[in-house]
Design an enzyme around this catalytic site. Structure first.
Site, PDB file in Angstrom:
ATOM      1  CD  GLU A   1     -18.979  -0.216  80.790  1.00  0.00           C
ATOM      2  OE1 GLU A   1     -17.835  -0.713  80.786  1.00  0.00           O
ATOM      3  OE2 GLU A   1     -20.023  -0.907  80.885  1.00  0.00           O
TER       4      GLU A   1
ATOM      5  CB  CYS B   1     -16.060  -6.731  82.211  1.00  0.00           C
ATOM      6  SG  CYS B   1     -14.763  -7.562  81.268  1.00  0.00           S
TER       7      CYS B   1
ATOM      8  CG  HIS C   1     -17.519  -3.516  78.783  1.00  0.00           C
ATOM      9  ND1 HIS C   1     -16.928  -3.005  79.915  1.00  0.00           N
ATOM     10  CD2 HIS C   1     -16.798  -4.626  78.460  1.00  0.00           C
ATOM     11  CE1 HIS C   1     -15.900  -3.752  80.266  1.00  0.00           C
ATOM     12  NE2 HIS C   1     -15.799  -4.752  79.401  1.00  0.00           N
TER      13      HIS C   1
END
Length: 228
Positions: free
Chosen positions: A197, A86, A195
């Protein structure tokens, strides 16, 4: 394996990245401030999402001048795995570590939801734990994720198989050629808007992102095998 999570003023996904590495992947990880100048002790470098320096001028435009980015560039040249997610992707673009630029989303609105990605290249150190063409679910959270490049750059990305992820079925932000993630020519720097994560446990809605970090670890271990 030892990971560094770079923290800029305005980063807000650094904790998510730290959790993914320490608690889900089970590897060593440290927060590294933007003022640091030496990353030589780390085996992989992670640039998290957020709003570095308030996204003033452009997303990532000021972060590119942070002291730590000189060390990130040195690590990139040395072949160290570097992942920018991002805002981290935006910083990599502004720093010239990846080609192209980011524009405001097509509908000029911030978007935060799950999307489907297709794995376009599973022969990278970030994607070897996926199947070629596999469709995975990863969340997005951005207002400037509309990837843009000129036609010559796109042709080069296509020819070198540098497009790693594309949006599957629906393009949420207008990104050129449905691009969601690309690597550099050397293959050790990955930038992506979604994302991973935030997709490391089924409780979060998907564990598909964990395979990306497992790929980094797997390839690092294979490259550090001591043969007699």
């Amino acid at each position: 394996m030892k990971f560094a999570v770079i923290v800029f003023p305005g980063s807000n996904c650094d904790v998510d990245m730290y959790h993914a590495i320490k608690d889900e992947l089970g590897e060593e990880v440290e927060y590294i401030q933007h003022t640091e100048t030496d990353l030589s002790q780390f085996d992989a470098i992670l640039l998290p999402g957020g709003f570095s320096y308030g996204d003033y001028l452009r997303s990532g435009a000021i972060a590119r001048f942070a002291n730590v980015m000189s060390a990130v560039k040195e690590a990139a040249e040395a072949g160290t795995p570097i992942l920018g997610v991002c805002n981290g992707f935006q910083v990599l673009l502004e720093s010239g570590l990846l080609p192209g630029a980011m524009k405001r989303n097509r509908d000029l609105k911030f978007m935060c939801r799950q999307v489907e990605l297709q794995v376009e290249n599973n022969q990278t150190m970030f994607t070897s734990s996926y199947e070629q063409g596999q469709v995975i679910t990863i969340p997005i959270a951005h207002g400037e994720g509309n990837y843009e490049c000129d036609d010559e750059t796109l042709a080069t990305l296509e020819a070198n198989n540098q497009i790693v992820f594309r949006y599957h079925d629906a393009n949420p932000n207008g990104s050129k050629a449905n691009i969601a993630g690309i690597v550099n020519e050397q293959g050790n720097v990955l930038g992506m808007m979604p994302h991973p994560e935030r997709a490391v446990d089924d409780l979060l809605g998907s564990a598909d992102g964990l395979h990306l970090f497992q790929s980094i670890l797997k390839n690092w271990r294979e490259s550090h095998v001591v043969t007699s």
